[in-house]
Design an enzyme around this catalytic site. Sequence first.
Site, mmCIF file in Angstrom:
data_model
loop_
_atom_site.group_PDB
_atom_site.id
_atom_site.type_symbol
_atom_site.label_atom_id
_atom_site.label_comp_id
_atom_site.label_asym_id
_atom_site.label_seq_id
_atom_site.Cartn_x
_atom_site.Cartn_y
_atom_site.Cartn_z
ATOM 1 N N HIS B 53 1.927 1.061 -6.335
ATOM 2 C CA HIS B 53 2.053 0.458 -7.658
ATOM 3 C C HIS B 53 1.315 -0.882 -7.646
ATOM 4 C CE1 HIS B 53 5.848 2.770 -9.262
ATOM 5 N NE2 HIS B 53 4.963 3.574 -8.711
ATOM 6 N N GLU B 55 2.130 -3.920 -8.359
ATOM 7 C CA GLU B 55 2.808 -5.068 -7.753
ATOM 8 C C GLU B 55 2.820 -4.962 -6.224
ATOM 9 O OE1 GLU B 55 3.932 -3.052 -10.147
ATOM 10 O OE2 GLU B 55 5.293 -4.073 -11.526
ATOM 11 N N CYS B 83 9.220 -1.786 -11.697
ATOM 12 C CA CYS B 83 10.217 -0.738 -11.437
ATOM 13 C C CYS B 83 11.106 -1.223 -10.288
ATOM 14 C CB CYS B 83 9.519 0.577 -11.087
ATOM 15 S SG CYS B 83 8.924 0.674 -9.380
ATOM 16 N N CYS B 86 9.256 -1.907 -7.004
ATOM 17 C CA CYS B 86 8.449 -3.132 -7.026
ATOM 18 C C CYS B 86 9.334 -4.376 -7.094
ATOM 19 C CB CYS B 86 7.492 -3.084 -8.206
ATOM 20 S SG CYS B 86 6.221 -1.804 -8.002
#
Lengths: 156, 156
Positions: B53, B55, B83, B86
């Site tokens: 992801h 991040e 999320c 993250c």
Amino acid sequence: MTPESLMRRAIALSMEKMQSGSGGPFGAVIARNGEVVAEGWNQVTSSADPTAHAEVVAIRRACQALGRFDLRDCEIFTSCEPCPMCLGAIYWARLGRIWYANDRRDAAAIGFDDDLLYREIPLPLTERSLPTQRLLADEARAAFDAWMSKPDKVAY
Amino acid sequence: MTPESLMRRAIALSMEKMQSGSGGPFGAVIARNGEVVAEGWNQVTSSADPTAHAEVVAIRRACQALGRFDLRDCEIFTSCEPCPMCLGAIYWARLGRIWYANDRRDAAAIGFDDDLLYREIPLPLTERSLPTQRLLADEARAAFDAWMSKPDKVAY
């Protein structure tokens, strides 16, 4: 291999790699039909990567080994109950089952913040200890709209 | 750079990298004293890594750039509310502040499961949709005890 044998391998990794200086005492194995697909162990301090928990490392390696981002036919054996970061990674990887040995209270007792994270993450943003602020929501929307209308997107 | 400029860079990454086929429409920037330390964008499908992801990628890169696993003097600008995976990574990296634009409901509306994960993670293990089973807790304990008594451990 039986679930017990796979868990013993995860536990052995948690001990051996910690003793050799890789990081904290955590090991993980990802298996499919009782066969090992990938192994992982904590490498936070040795690789200067706070995301290099045993489960995340094992997931990355299993996906590389299988050439896909979906592990729904696999199970994970981890020497400790996953922290929220790793649990999120397990959901995103669509793993079918978690087997764990030590739990979050055992982890807290030796100085790891898993339990704190489990308490923080469900809180409303304004009640967390980590300051969180919204900015430019109107400008960010366009990328989401473009994703929705992208004809060749690969969903995941 | 101002917070708005840094967020605009994260938003630009979310659009550009999605359009070039890297993955979902998510971008992130990590900054220290208003200067960019690292950038990240979603690479789940292009790198076959469900943990890639925006991040997480930005955190890994920032740690590599600074040569340490702790980003407590940094802030993260992400084009979408993190999320749980993250968010966990952000806590482990000790980032000082989160700035976000789209939120978890916006993400759910375009097909991403962030909101489901936020509901699952706080549940007791027995109530989650993901089967979770404890095994060999007595055998795993030794590695935790060894960590506690390890004289040269690097805490994190």
